[in-house]
Design a protein around this motif. Sequence first.
Motif, PDB file in Angstrom:
ATOM      1  N   GLY A  29       0.787  -1.222   0.000  1.00 45.74           N
ATOM      2  CA  GLY A  29       0.000   0.000   0.000  1.00 45.74           C
ATOM      3  C   GLY A  29       0.825   1.281   0.000  1.00 45.74           C
ATOM      4  O   GLY A  29       0.327   2.329   0.381  1.00 45.74           O
ATOM      5  N   LEU A  30       2.069   1.222  -0.440  1.00 50.87           N
ATOM      6  CA  LEU A  30       2.933   2.397  -0.388  1.00 50.87           C
ATOM      7  C   LEU A  30       3.168   3.065  -1.741  1.00 50.87           C
ATOM      8  O   LEU A  30       3.787   4.117  -1.797  1.00 50.87           O
ATOM      9  CB  LEU A  30       4.295   2.017   0.219  1.00 50.87           C
ATOM     10  CG  LEU A  30       4.268   1.578   1.680  1.00 50.87           C
ATOM     11  CD1 LEU A  30       5.637   1.092   2.110  1.00 50.87           C
ATOM     12  CD2 LEU A  30       3.788   2.704   2.574  1.00 50.87           C
ATOM     13  N   ALA A  31       2.709   2.476  -2.825  1.00 50.04           N
ATOM     14  CA  ALA A  31       3.028   3.010  -4.155  1.00 50.04           C
ATOM     15  C   ALA A  31       2.087   4.115  -4.617  1.00 50.04           C
ATOM     16  O   ALA A  31       2.435   4.884  -5.498  1.00 50.04           O
ATOM     17  CB  ALA A  31       3.036   1.883  -5.192  1.00 50.04           C
ATOM     18  N   ASN A  32       0.912   4.205  -4.036  1.00 49.33           N
ATOM     19  CA  ASN A  32      -0.082   5.182  -4.478  1.00 49.33           C
ATOM     20  C   ASN A  32      -0.704   5.861  -3.270  1.00 49.33           C
ATOM     21  O   ASN A  32      -0.651   5.350  -2.162  1.00 49.33           O
ATOM     22  CB  ASN A  32      -1.174   4.502  -5.316  1.00 49.33           C
ATOM     23  CG  ASN A  32      -0.612   3.854  -6.564  1.00 49.33           C
ATOM     24  OD1 ASN A  32       0.120   4.474  -7.306  1.00 49.33           O
ATOM     25  ND2 ASN A  32      -0.945   2.594  -6.790  1.00 49.33           N
ATOM     26  N   GLY A  33      -1.297   7.013  -3.493  1.00 49.03           N
ATOM     27  CA  GLY A  33      -1.970   7.722  -2.415  1.00 49.03           C
ATOM     28  C   GLY A  33      -1.270   9.011  -2.060  1.00 49.03           C
ATOM     29  O   GLY A  33      -0.292   9.408  -2.680  1.00 49.03           O
ATOM     30  N   ALA A  34      -1.793   9.684  -1.008  1.00 47.17           N
ATOM     31  CA  ALA A  34      -1.240  10.973  -0.598  1.00 47.17           C
ATOM     32  C   ALA A  34       0.186  10.829  -0.088  1.00 47.17           C
ATOM     33  O   ALA A  34       1.040  11.664  -0.343  1.00 47.17           O
ATOM     34  CB  ALA A  34      -2.125  11.600   0.476  1.00 47.17           C
ATOM     35  N   ILE A  35       0.438   9.780   0.666  1.00 49.63           N
ATOM     36  CA  ILE A  35       1.800   9.501   1.119  1.00 49.63           C
ATOM     37  C   ILE A  35       2.251   8.268   0.362  1.00 49.63           C
ATOM     38  O   ILE A  35       1.734   7.175   0.572  1.00 49.63           O
ATOM     39  CB  ILE A  35       1.863   9.264   2.634  1.00 49.63           C
ATOM     40  CG1 ILE A  35       1.373  10.503   3.367  1.00 49.63           C
ATOM     41  CG2 ILE A  35       3.268   8.885   3.049  1.00 49.63           C
ATOM     42  CD1 ILE A  35       1.276  10.347   4.866  1.00 49.63           C
ATOM     43  N   GLY A 108       6.330  16.649  -6.893  1.00 47.27           N
ATOM     44  CA  GLY A 108       5.770  17.494  -5.850  1.00 47.27           C
ATOM     45  C   GLY A 108       4.785  18.530  -6.364  1.00 47.27           C
ATOM     46  O   GLY A 108       3.872  18.928  -5.660  1.00 47.27           O
ATOM     47  N   VAL A 109       4.968  18.965  -7.591  1.00 51.21           N
ATOM     48  CA  VAL A 109       4.055  19.949  -8.188  1.00 51.21           C
ATOM     49  C   VAL A 109       2.859  19.258  -8.849  1.00 51.21           C
ATOM     50  O   VAL A 109       1.709  19.681  -8.674  1.00 51.21           O
ATOM     51  CB  VAL A 109       4.807  20.816  -9.231  1.00 51.21           C
ATOM     52  CG1 VAL A 109       3.844  21.674 -10.034  1.00 51.21           C
ATOM     53  CG2 VAL A 109       5.858  21.678  -8.537  1.00 51.21           C
ATOM     54  N   TRP A 126      -1.081  22.258  -0.586  1.00 55.30           N
ATOM     55  CA  TRP A 126       0.270  22.378  -0.013  1.00 55.30           C
ATOM     56  C   TRP A 126       0.592  21.242   0.942  1.00 55.30           C
ATOM     57  O   TRP A 126       1.744  20.831   1.062  1.00 55.30           O
ATOM     58  CB  TRP A 126       0.443  23.747   0.654  1.00 55.30           C
ATOM     59  CG  TRP A 126       0.453  24.807  -0.392  1.00 55.30           C
ATOM     60  CD1 TRP A 126      -0.525  25.725  -0.640  1.00 55.30           C
ATOM     61  CD2 TRP A 126       1.460  25.017  -1.390  1.00 55.30           C
ATOM     62  NE1 TRP A 126      -0.184  26.507  -1.726  1.00 55.30           N
ATOM     63  CE2 TRP A 126       1.037  26.087  -2.202  1.00 55.30           C
ATOM     64  CE3 TRP A 126       2.678  24.406  -1.677  1.00 55.30           C
ATOM     65  CZ2 TRP A 126       1.778  26.574  -3.278  1.00 55.30           C
ATOM     66  CZ3 TRP A 126       3.423  24.892  -2.745  1.00 55.30           C
ATOM     67  CH2 TRP A 126       2.975  25.946  -3.526  1.00 55.30           C
ATOM     68  N   PHE A 127      -0.408  20.702   1.619  1.00 61.85           N
ATOM     69  CA  PHE A 127      -0.181  19.514   2.449  1.00 61.85           C
ATOM     70  C   PHE A 127       0.222  18.338   1.574  1.00 61.85           C
ATOM     71  O   PHE A 127       1.156  17.604   1.898  1.00 61.85           O
ATOM     72  CB  PHE A 127      -1.447  19.174   3.254  1.00 61.85           C
ATOM     73  CG  PHE A 127      -1.321  17.890   4.021  1.00 61.85           C
ATOM     74  CD1 PHE A 127      -0.585  17.840   5.194  1.00 61.85           C
ATOM     75  CD2 PHE A 127      -1.933  16.731   3.558  1.00 61.85           C
ATOM     76  CE1 PHE A 127      -0.451  16.647   5.903  1.00 61.85           C
ATOM     77  CE2 PHE A 127      -1.808  15.529   4.255  1.00 61.85           C
ATOM     78  CZ  PHE A 127      -1.069  15.487   5.432  1.00 61.85           C
ATOM     79  N   LEU A 128      -0.470  18.177   0.458  1.00 66.14           N
ATOM     80  CA  LEU A 128      -0.143  17.090  -0.468  1.00 66.14           C
ATOM     81  C   LEU A 128       1.235  17.291  -1.088  1.00 66.14           C
ATOM     82  O   LEU A 128       1.967  16.324  -1.307  1.00 66.14           O
ATOM     83  CB  LEU A 128      -1.220  16.973  -1.551  1.00 66.14           C
ATOM     84  CG  LEU A 128      -2.597  16.525  -1.057  1.00 66.14           C
ATOM     85  CD1 LEU A 128      -3.624  16.609  -2.177  1.00 66.14           C
ATOM     86  CD2 LEU A 128      -2.533  15.125  -0.477  1.00 66.14           C
ATOM     87  N   CYS A 133       6.453  15.216  -1.630  1.00 62.11           N
ATOM     88  CA  CYS A 133       7.887  15.533  -1.635  1.00 62.11           C
ATOM     89  C   CYS A 133       8.653  14.709  -0.601  1.00 62.11           C
ATOM     90  O   CYS A 133       9.776  14.275  -0.874  1.00 62.11           O
ATOM     91  CB  CYS A 133       8.118  17.025  -1.408  1.00 62.11           C
ATOM     92  SG  CYS A 133       7.768  18.028  -2.864  1.00 62.11           S
ATOM     93  N   VAL A 134       8.064  14.475   0.552  1.00 55.40           N
ATOM     94  CA  VAL A 134       8.724  13.643   1.562  1.00 55.40           C
ATOM     95  C   VAL A 134       8.940  12.236   1.008  1.00 55.40           C
ATOM     96  O   VAL A 134      10.030  11.656   1.135  1.00 55.40           O
ATOM     97  CB  VAL A 134       7.915  13.614   2.883  1.00 55.40           C
ATOM     98  CG1 VAL A 134       8.397  12.497   3.809  1.00 55.40           C
ATOM     99  CG2 VAL A 134       8.004  14.955   3.589  1.00 55.40           C
ATOM    100  N   GLY A 135       7.914  11.680   0.383  1.00 49.79           N
ATOM    101  CA  GLY A 135       8.057  10.347  -0.226  1.00 49.79           C
ATOM    102  C   GLY A 135       9.108  10.325  -1.314  1.00 49.79           C
ATOM    103  O   GLY A 135       9.900   9.384  -1.425  1.00 49.79           O
ATOM    104  N   GLU A 136       9.156  11.377  -2.121  1.00 50.22           N
ATOM    105  CA  GLU A 136      10.155  11.461  -3.195  1.00 50.22           C
ATOM    106  C   GLU A 136      11.561  11.648  -2.635  1.00 50.22           C
ATOM    107  O   GLU A 136      12.521  11.084  -3.171  1.00 50.22           O
ATOM    108  CB  GLU A 136       9.821  12.601  -4.157  1.00 50.22           C
ATOM    109  CG  GLU A 136       8.694  12.292  -5.106  1.00 50.22           C
ATOM    110  CD  GLU A 136       9.048  11.217  -6.114  1.00 50.22           C
ATOM    111  OE1 GLU A 136      10.042  11.362  -6.845  1.00 50.22           O
ATOM    112  OE2 GLU A 136       8.316  10.223  -6.178  1.00 50.22           O
TER     113      GLU A 136
END
Length: 168
Positions: A29-35, A108-109, A126-128, A133-136
Amino acid sequence: MNKKVLLLCQGAMIAAVYVVLTVFINAFGLANGAIQIRISEALCILPIFTPAAIPGLFVGCVLSNIITGCAIYDIVFGSLATLLGAIGTYYLRKTKFIFTLPPVIANGVIIPLVLRFAYGVPDAYWFLVVTVCVGEVISVCILGMILKAALWPQRFFIFRNTEENNNN
């Protein structure tokens, strides 16, 4: 060996590895979504070794997004974000660390817009941006730099006969 065939094969291998890594991490469950922490995004550093990585990453992302059931806007714009990041990495390949930033910035954009409009994620843009960006950063800047360190000593063997590895 024909250089075009070599580049085609390198690109195809990179696409295949990207798909396998994305499908694997999607099982958790880590490849897609907000995080999202796509370990396959670590491959976005590969344009520093070969230009074949640019289409390879794009095709790998398109296929991964299709296989993991992403919305059409994610398939199109998410893959374009990866393409833009790969192109940026290629053009910044001679820098020490800056080459890791184009995938972070492109995703991130673009990805927060995809999350808002394709999936209806209600979080603020901006939260997204921050979560993507954290994930990237984890995937590209940390895991990608580890991958670069592992591949660097063997770059002339792995990516032989490409003009880029002679310039690094």
